[in-house]
Design a protein around this motif. Structure first.
Motif, PDB file in Angstrom:
ATOM      1  N   GLU A  27      49.616  -1.294 -39.046  1.00 35.85           N
ATOM      2  CA  GLU A  27      48.820  -1.469 -37.827  1.00 35.85           C
ATOM      3  C   GLU A  27      47.766  -0.363 -37.718  1.00 35.85           C
ATOM      4  O   GLU A  27      46.625  -0.615 -37.335  1.00 35.85           O
ATOM      5  CB  GLU A  27      49.742  -1.466 -36.601  1.00 35.85           C
ATOM      6  N   ALA A  28      48.171   0.860 -38.051  1.00 34.13           N
ATOM      7  CA  ALA A  28      47.208   1.975 -38.024  1.00 34.13           C
ATOM      8  C   ALA A  28      46.086   1.720 -39.032  1.00 34.13           C
ATOM      9  O   ALA A  28      44.897   1.969 -38.737  1.00 34.13           O
ATOM     10  CB  ALA A  28      47.927   3.287 -38.347  1.00 34.13           C
ATOM     11  N   LEU A  29      46.425   1.186 -40.187  1.00 33.38           N
ATOM     12  CA  LEU A  29      45.389   0.922 -41.197  1.00 33.38           C
ATOM     13  C   LEU A  29      44.484  -0.226 -40.766  1.00 33.38           C
ATOM     14  O   LEU A  29      43.277  -0.216 -41.049  1.00 33.38           O
ATOM     15  CB  LEU A  29      46.043   0.632 -42.550  1.00 33.38           C
ATOM     16  N   ALA A  30      45.075  -1.209 -40.092  1.00 26.25           N
ATOM     17  CA  ALA A  30      44.247  -2.326 -39.605  1.00 26.25           C
ATOM     18  C   ALA A  30      43.229  -1.818 -38.585  1.00 26.25           C
ATOM     19  O   ALA A  30      42.043  -2.172 -38.634  1.00 26.25           O
ATOM     20  CB  ALA A  30      45.138  -3.407 -38.990  1.00 26.25           C
ATOM     21  N   LEU A  31      43.678  -0.962 -37.664  1.00 24.63           N
ATOM     22  CA  LEU A  31      42.746  -0.424 -36.667  1.00 24.63           C
ATOM     23  C   LEU A  31      41.708   0.484 -37.343  1.00 24.63           C
ATOM     24  O   LEU A  31      40.523   0.466 -36.988  1.00 24.63           O
ATOM     25  CB  LEU A  31      43.511   0.346 -35.575  1.00 24.63           C
ATOM     26  N   ALA A  32      42.137   1.268 -38.332  1.00 24.15           N
ATOM     27  CA  ALA A  32      41.190   2.138 -39.043  1.00 24.15           C
ATOM     28  C   ALA A  32      40.075   1.315 -39.687  1.00 24.15           C
ATOM     29  O   ALA A  32      38.893   1.693 -39.639  1.00 24.15           O
ATOM     30  CB  ALA A  32      41.935   2.962 -40.098  1.00 24.15           C
ATOM     31  N   ALA A  33      40.443   0.172 -40.266  1.00 28.92           N
ATOM     32  CA  ALA A  33      39.424  -0.679 -40.902  1.00 28.92           C
ATOM     33  C   ALA A  33      38.450  -1.227 -39.846  1.00 28.92           C
ATOM     34  O   ALA A  33      37.231  -1.284 -40.067  1.00 28.92           O
ATOM     35  CB  ALA A  33      40.104  -1.821 -41.658  1.00 28.92           C
ATOM     36  N   GLU A  34      38.981  -1.602 -38.674  1.00 28.01           N
ATOM     37  CA  GLU A  34      38.106  -2.105 -37.603  1.00 28.01           C
ATOM     38  C   GLU A  34      37.148  -1.001 -37.132  1.00 28.01           C
ATOM     39  O   GLU A  34      35.957  -1.229 -36.931  1.00 28.01           O
ATOM     40  CB  GLU A  34      38.957  -2.542 -36.396  1.00 28.01           C
ATOM     41  N   LEU A  35      37.697   0.210 -36.972  1.00 30.73           N
ATOM     42  CA  LEU A  35      36.867   1.321 -36.485  1.00 30.73           C
ATOM     43  C   LEU A  35      35.825   1.728 -37.529  1.00 30.73           C
ATOM     44  O   LEU A  35      34.721   2.150 -37.187  1.00 30.73           O
ATOM     45  CB  LEU A  35      37.759   2.515 -36.114  1.00 30.73           C
ATOM     46  N   LYS A  36      36.176   1.584 -38.807  1.00 37.48           N
ATOM     47  CA  LYS A  36      35.209   1.900 -39.867  1.00 37.48           C
ATOM     48  C   LYS A  36      34.014   0.944 -39.792  1.00 37.48           C
ATOM     49  O   LYS A  36      32.859   1.358 -39.905  1.00 37.48           O
ATOM     50  CB  LYS A  36      35.912   1.803 -41.228  1.00 37.48           C
ATOM     51  N   GLU A  37      34.310  -0.343 -39.583  1.00 40.58           N
ATOM     52  CA  GLU A  37      33.223  -1.335 -39.469  1.00 40.58           C
ATOM     53  C   GLU A  37      32.338  -1.022 -38.280  1.00 40.58           C
ATOM     54  O   GLU A  37      31.118  -1.063 -38.358  1.00 40.58           O
ATOM     55  CB  GLU A  37      33.810  -2.735 -39.291  1.00 40.58           C
ATOM     56  N   LYS A  38      32.970  -0.682 -37.157  1.00 37.13           N
ATOM     57  CA  LYS A  38      32.184  -0.393 -35.948  1.00 37.13           C
ATOM     58  C   LYS A  38      31.320   0.852 -36.158  1.00 37.13           C
ATOM     59  O   LYS A  38      30.160   0.898 -35.764  1.00 37.13           O
ATOM     60  CB  LYS A  38      33.110  -0.192 -34.740  1.00 37.13           C
ATOM     61  N   PHE A  39      31.901   1.869 -36.786  1.00 36.28           N
ATOM     62  CA  PHE A  39      31.146   3.105 -37.033  1.00 36.28           C
ATOM     63  C   PHE A  39      29.932   2.801 -37.897  1.00 36.28           C
ATOM     64  O   PHE A  39      28.816   3.242 -37.619  1.00 36.28           O
ATOM     65  CB  PHE A  39      32.066   4.132 -37.713  1.00 36.28           C
ATOM     66  N   ARG A  40      30.158   2.016 -38.952  1.00 35.46           N
ATOM     67  CA  ARG A  40      29.060   1.709 -39.882  1.00 35.46           C
ATOM     68  C   ARG A  40      27.989   0.842 -39.210  1.00 35.46           C
ATOM     69  O   ARG A  40      26.820   0.948 -39.525  1.00 35.46           O
ATOM     70  CB  ARG A  40      29.605   1.017 -41.115  1.00 35.46           C
ATOM     71  N   ALA A  41      28.432  -0.030 -38.283  1.00 37.30           N
ATOM     72  CA  ALA A  41      27.478  -0.910 -37.596  1.00 37.30           C
ATOM     73  C   ALA A  41      26.802  -0.210 -36.419  1.00 37.30           C
ATOM     74  O   ALA A  41      25.928  -0.784 -35.771  1.00 37.30           O
ATOM     75  CB  ALA A  41      28.207  -2.158 -37.106  1.00 37.30           C
ATOM     76  N   GLY A  42      27.244   1.009 -36.124  1.00 36.11           N
ATOM     77  CA  GLY A  42      26.675   1.737 -34.988  1.00 36.11           C
ATOM     78  C   GLY A  42      27.146   1.197 -33.651  1.00 36.11           C
ATOM     79  O   GLY A  42      26.490   1.399 -32.622  1.00 36.11           O
ATOM     80  N   GLU A  43      28.262   0.482 -33.646  1.00 37.26           N
ATOM     81  CA  GLU A  43      28.789  -0.084 -32.386  1.00 37.26           C
ATOM     82  C   GLU A  43      29.670   0.941 -31.683  1.00 37.26           C
ATOM     83  O   GLU A  43      30.585   1.491 -32.297  1.00 37.26           O
ATOM     84  CB  GLU A  43      29.691  -1.291 -32.675  1.00 37.26           C
ATOM     85  N   PRO A  44      29.436   1.183 -30.401  1.00 38.42           N
ATOM     86  CA  PRO A  44      30.297   2.126 -29.676  1.00 38.42           C
ATOM     87  C   PRO A  44      31.744   1.653 -29.668  1.00 38.42           C
ATOM     88  O   PRO A  44      32.009   0.443 -29.643  1.00 38.42           O
ATOM     89  CB  PRO A  44      29.732   2.121 -28.251  1.00 38.42           C
ATOM     90  N   HIS A  45      32.662   2.595 -29.699  1.00 41.15           N
ATOM     91  CA  HIS A  45      34.099   2.232 -29.675  1.00 41.15           C
ATOM     92  C   HIS A  45      34.855   3.339 -28.940  1.00 41.15           C
ATOM     93  O   HIS A  45      35.690   4.019 -29.498  1.00 41.15           O
ATOM     94  CB  HIS A  45      34.631   2.028 -31.095  1.00 41.15           C
ATOM     95  N   GLY A  71      35.799  12.489 -34.686  1.00 42.14           N
ATOM     96  CA  GLY A  71      36.449  11.236 -34.308  1.00 42.14           C
ATOM     97  C   GLY A  71      36.723  11.169 -32.820  1.00 42.14           C
ATOM     98  O   GLY A  71      36.525  10.135 -32.179  1.00 42.14           O
ATOM     99  N   MET A  72      37.164  12.276 -32.266  1.00 38.39           N
ATOM    100  CA  MET A  72      37.467  12.294 -30.826  1.00 38.39           C
ATOM    101  C   MET A  72      36.190  12.089 -30.012  1.00 38.39           C
ATOM    102  O   MET A  72      36.194  11.366 -28.998  1.00 38.39           O
ATOM    103  CB  MET A  72      38.135  13.636 -30.510  1.00 38.39           C
ATOM    104  N   THR A  73      35.091  12.690 -30.443  1.00 40.26           N
ATOM    105  CA  THR A  73      33.810  12.481 -29.745  1.00 40.26           C
ATOM    106  C   THR A  73      33.425  11.005 -29.804  1.00 40.26           C
ATOM    107  O   THR A  73      33.016  10.403 -28.805  1.00 40.26           O
ATOM    108  CB  THR A  73      32.706  13.332 -30.411  1.00 40.26           C
TER     109      THR A  73
END
Ligand code: CP
Length: 331
Positions: A27-45, A71-73
């Motif tokens: 589950e942690a890896l699944a969320l990490a992959a989602e957050l990686k996509e958002k970071f790369r797309a410049g989407e706030p999270h 990451g915390m920022t």
């Protein structure tokens, strides 16, 4: 993959990967992959708005500190960097008092205490016993669970989600810079076989890992379906490996005498990851290292900068996995 309810991880400590089930790690890896996509797309999270993470360091860091602080920022919160020498920890303030008090100021507490065998893990567990907020291990004497989670993410990105049967050589390598903790090889040993990976561990004589950790790793491997094989021959470990992870670590019995430890390690200067050794591995093998690496002694430039190397992906994934851990436990 069996999905679990993410909210079940709220408030949990992350001190060793063995503390979490494989489903929780998935589950942690699944969320990490989602957050990686958002970071790369410049989407706030901003999953942790207005939350505070305290990061207490009793050792140096480049990747871990910056991955968690940045990451915390990015999650909308703030991380305080605490150099232990500048806190009352240096005057002996108890882990109980620190854990209770910081719990009243913020929402998560992350600690690096990795240089003295027998101390760091026990210290974190004592803080966690008293803290009312999640405690995250940023590297102790036993495990480096935020590193190995990023390594597992990198392996999945490169080799797919089913890693059963993958042969990973975790080998000692020579480094003159300092006696490095045992926590990365121990962390790999306690994590990878739980996902069906076959680990070949190759220390030279005298550089054994903590016996109780190896025993725990063997029990976990038996449940997960992976295997652990031991050799004192770096070449034999590299033969037909899918992945190599050669890095230095100190002698358990010489951690209090750095000069003696480094002099002893120098007997094995030829334990270097070079192109000859990489030629023993499978043609498409991966070279991994948690960094910092001692270039020219642990590994040649030709290998670490060459086509097998995924070291910058591992370092990048520290950010995304770190954010996933914070979001899940502090959310
Ligand atoms: N790999 C790792 O933990 O790097 P730092 O020591 O720079 O944090």
């Amino acid at each position: 993959m069996v999905r679990i309810d993410r909210t079940s991880l709220k408030g949990r400590d992350y001190i060793e990967t063995l503390d979490w089930t494989t489903q929780e790690i998935d589950e942690a890896l699944a969320l990490a992959a989602e957050l990686k996509e958002k970071f790369r797309a410049g989407e706030p999270h901003r999953l942790l708005p207005d939350k505070t993470l305290f990061m207490l360091f009793l050792d140096k860091s480049t990747r871990t500190r910056n991955a968690f602080e940045a990451g915390m920022t990015q999650l909308g919160g703030h991380a305080h960097y605490l150099d232990a020498e500048k806190t009352q920890v240096a005057h002996g303030e108890s882990p109980k008092d620190m854990g209770i008090i910081l719990s009243r100021y913020g929402h998560g507490l992350a600690i690096r205490h990795d240089l003295v065998p027998g101390e760091g893990n026990a210290y974190m567990r004592e803080v966690a016993r008293w803290a009312e907020i999640p405690v995250i291990n940023l590297q102790c004497d036993v495990d480096h669970p935020t590193q190995t989670l990023a390594d597992l993410m990198t392996l999945r990105e490169r080799r797919g989600s089913n890693l059963r049967g993958l042969r990973v050589a975790v080998s000692w390598a020579y480094a003159p810079s300092y006696a490095k903790p045992l926590s990365v090889p121990q962390g790999l040993l306690t994590l990878l076989p739980r996902f069906g990976i076959d680990v070949v561990l190759a220390p030279p004589p005298g550089f054994d890992l903590m016996p109780e950790v190896v025993e725990r790793a063997r029990r976990a491997a038996a449940e997960g379906g992976g295997t652990i094989e031991l050799t004192d021959d770096m070449d034999a470990a590299f033969e037909e490996a899918d992945v190599v992870y050669p890095k230095s670590w100190g002698r358990l019995d010489l951690f209090t005498d750095e000069a003696a430890a480094l002099a002893d390690a120098a007997r094995y200067r030829d334990w270097i990851c070079d192109e000859r050794r990489m030629s023993l591995t499978k043609p498409d093998s991966l070279y991994m290292h948690c960094l910092p690496a001692d270039r020219g002694t642990e590994v040649t430039d030709a290998v670490i900068d060459g086509p097998h190397s995924v070291v910058y992906d591992e370092a990048e994934n520290r950010l995304h996995t770190g954010k996933a851990l914070m979001a899940l436990t502090m959310g």
